[in-house]
Design a protein around this motif. Structure first.
Motif, mmCIF file in Angstrom:
data_model
loop_
_atom_site.group_PDB
_atom_site.id
_atom_site.type_symbol
_atom_site.label_atom_id
_atom_site.label_comp_id
_atom_site.label_asym_id
_atom_site.label_seq_id
_atom_site.Cartn_x
_atom_site.Cartn_y
_atom_site.Cartn_z
ATOM 1 N N LYS A 161 -5.649 -1.313 7.726
ATOM 2 C CA LYS A 161 -6.700 -0.723 8.552
ATOM 3 C C LYS A 161 -8.048 -1.201 8.017
ATOM 4 O O LYS A 161 -8.526 -0.746 6.984
ATOM 5 C CB LYS A 161 -6.600 0.806 8.507
ATOM 6 C CG LYS A 161 -7.579 1.509 9.438
ATOM 7 C CD LYS A 161 -7.390 3.023 9.374
ATOM 8 C CE LYS A 161 -8.348 3.734 10.318
ATOM 9 N NZ LYS A 161 -8.170 5.213 10.263
ATOM 10 N N ARG B 134 -11.008 -2.051 16.975
ATOM 11 C CA ARG B 134 -9.719 -1.873 16.301
ATOM 12 C C ARG B 134 -8.865 -0.896 17.097
ATOM 13 O O ARG B 134 -9.288 0.213 17.394
ATOM 14 C CB ARG B 134 -9.934 -1.346 14.892
ATOM 15 C CG ARG B 134 -8.641 -1.165 14.079
ATOM 16 C CD ARG B 134 -8.927 -0.502 12.748
ATOM 17 N NE ARG B 134 -9.401 0.864 12.918
ATOM 18 C CZ ARG B 134 -10.310 1.445 12.131
ATOM 19 N NH1 ARG B 134 -10.844 0.788 11.128
ATOM 20 N NH2 ARG B 134 -10.675 2.703 12.364
ATOM 21 N N GLN C 223 -4.942 0.878 17.240
ATOM 22 C CA GLN C 223 -3.680 1.086 16.538
ATOM 23 C C GLN C 223 -2.523 1.005 17.522
ATOM 24 O O GLN C 223 -2.539 1.625 18.581
ATOM 25 C CB GLN C 223 -3.667 2.454 15.844
ATOM 26 C CG GLN C 223 -2.406 2.680 15.003
ATOM 27 C CD GLN C 223 -2.487 3.917 14.131
ATOM 28 O OE1 GLN C 223 -3.507 4.607 14.125
ATOM 29 N NE2 GLN C 223 -1.421 4.189 13.386
ATOM 30 N N TYR D 105 -2.278 -2.568 13.429
ATOM 31 C CA TYR D 105 -3.591 -2.536 14.073
ATOM 32 C C TYR D 105 -3.875 -3.896 14.698
ATOM 33 O O TYR D 105 -3.529 -4.939 14.129
ATOM 34 C CB TYR D 105 -4.687 -2.212 13.054
ATOM 35 C CG TYR D 105 -4.541 -0.846 12.425
ATOM 36 C CD1 TYR D 105 -5.114 0.279 13.020
ATOM 37 C CD2 TYR D 105 -3.823 -0.686 11.247
ATOM 38 C CE1 TYR D 105 -4.968 1.540 12.448
ATOM 39 C CE2 TYR D 105 -3.669 0.563 10.666
ATOM 40 C CZ TYR D 105 -4.249 1.676 11.270
ATOM 41 O OH TYR D 105 -4.092 2.915 10.706
ATOM 42 N N TYR E 165 -7.027 -6.259 16.427
ATOM 43 C CA TYR E 165 -8.473 -6.368 16.389
ATOM 44 C C TYR E 165 -8.942 -7.261 17.539
ATOM 45 O O TYR E 165 -8.533 -8.423 17.643
ATOM 46 C CB TYR E 165 -8.916 -6.926 15.037
ATOM 47 C CG TYR E 165 -8.545 -5.993 13.899
ATOM 48 C CD1 TYR E 165 -9.432 -5.032 13.446
ATOM 49 C CD2 TYR E 165 -7.279 -6.050 13.315
ATOM 50 C CE1 TYR E 165 -9.081 -4.150 12.431
ATOM 51 C CE2 TYR E 165 -6.923 -5.177 12.298
ATOM 52 C CZ TYR E 165 -7.825 -4.222 11.857
ATOM 53 O OH TYR E 165 -7.472 -3.351 10.858
#
Length: 365
Positions: free
Chosen positions: A294, A310, A312, A317, A319
């Motif tokens: 993270k 970002r 989840q 995760y 990006y």
């Protein structure tokens, strides 16, 4: 100048201008095409004064070279792929130099080809990726490669907040390294599946280990052990033209499949789009990285890219950068992301917040 001559002059000028525009367009389009080439570095193990293992009198260096050249020949049939060899003849190349060749070529994939040996009658094909023990060395190389930023003009403005010598910026590189490992495992799995399913070789699985040649590279990388020369039957097969062509074909096929997966984004799961009557909201984003860490979506963690998002997804995760309702703007964001070093970045589409394919998005437009 009379009226007739004036018209001829105008016509000639227009024709010349048209030809100039055509020529410029051809050069520009060819330049774009060149930029899209996927660079694969093929590394034939050993060579020259280093014969590799010589089980049953077979020379590893010769077999590795013939298979590497065979893979390269098949890959070069694709216009979108550029092949670079660490060696294309029987010469000795230092281990560090092999990785350096890949780094200097800004390769998208590094494949090192070898043959195994053992004191027993072991046999079978295996594929390796860099183990955890090699990550620290690999990360230091990535750090050195990124230090070239300091030599660029106006680097303070271009990479605002990014210091290749800072611990904070290393977080972003660690994320990139994690993504490289995921991609390495993916291509290794494709290669290994071909070995076991298509060539009917004993499956020695995909494993992680601390190979020096893999520690020297900063892109997705795999090392292949074609089989054991110390096993008489397998050694004869590996030393035969038939065996070498079979391995070349299956490795090339796996690499092509891997590249196609990246292009059409099939590595990422696409959810079914709910059929609703509400107004359609279409959005494009550029996925620049993914991983289990993270990371704060700050510009200094992503080489100066601002407004990184970002998301989840399960235990991982993703990006994203450059969210826009226009595909044209997303393409501009993609070009910038790649210039910043995110060579594997790609565009994804969302309908009302749900991920869809680019083809589905274009149909909606």
């Amino acid at each position: 100048m009379n009226f007739l001559l004036h018209n001829k002059f105008i016509a000639k000028t227009k024709k010349t201008l048209f030809l100039v525009i055509i020529c410029f367009s051809l050069v520009y389009s060819s330049g774009l095409h060149a930029q899209k080439k996927y660079v694969v570095v093929l590394d034939a193990g050993h060579g020259g004064k280093d014969p590799g293992n010589m089980g049953n009198g077979f020379k590893e260096k010769n077999i590795a070279l013939k298979v590497a050249l065979g893979v390269g020949e098949l890959l070069e049939e694709e216009n979108a792929i550029k092949v670079v060899y660490t060696r294309d003849r029987d010469v000795f190349i230092d281990l560090w130099k092999r990785g350096d060749v890949a780094n200097q070529a800004k390769a998208d994939l590094f494949v090192s080809i070898h043959c195994d040996s053992h004191t027993s009658n072991a046999y079978g094909a295996g594929t390796f990726v860099l183990g955890i023990r090699g990550n620290k060395k690999n990360l230091e190389i990535a750090k050195r490669e990124n230090a070239v930023i300091l030599l660029e003009d106006n680097y303070q403005q271009r990479y605002k907040g990014f210091d290749p010598n800072s611990a904070e910026s290393m977080i972003g590189l660690s994320l990139l390294q994690e993504e490289n490992l995921d991609k390495s495992l993916n291509i290794a799995s494709l290669i290994q599946t071909n070995f076991s399913k298509k060539l009917k070789r004993l499956d020695r699985k995909v494993k992680q280990d601390n190979f020096q040649v893999l520690r020297e590279t900063i892109m997705p990388s795999v090392l292949i052990e074609l089989g054991f020369l110390t096993n008489k039957q397998e050694g004869r097969y590996l030393n035969s033209t038939k065996g070498q062509k079979a391995f070349s074909s299956t490795i090339a096929e796996a690499i092509k499949k891997y590249i196609n997966q990246l292009k059409i984004n099939t590595i990422d799961e696409v959810n079914d789009v709910p059929d609703t009557n509400k107004e359609t909201r279409l959005e494009y984003k550029v996925q620049i990285a993914s991983g289990k860490n993270k990371i704060a979506p700050k510009s200094y963690n992503f080489r100066g890219l601002k407004n990184v998002e970002r998301i989840q997804v399960g235990a991982s995760y993703k990006y994203y950068y450059g969210a826009s309702s226009l595909l044209k703007e997303a393409k501009n964001s993609l070009r910038l992301a790649k210039r910043k070093g995110y060579k594997s970045a790609f565009i994804v589409a969302f309908k009302n917040g749900v991920k869809i394919t680019l083809k589905q998005a274009q149909n909606i437009e």
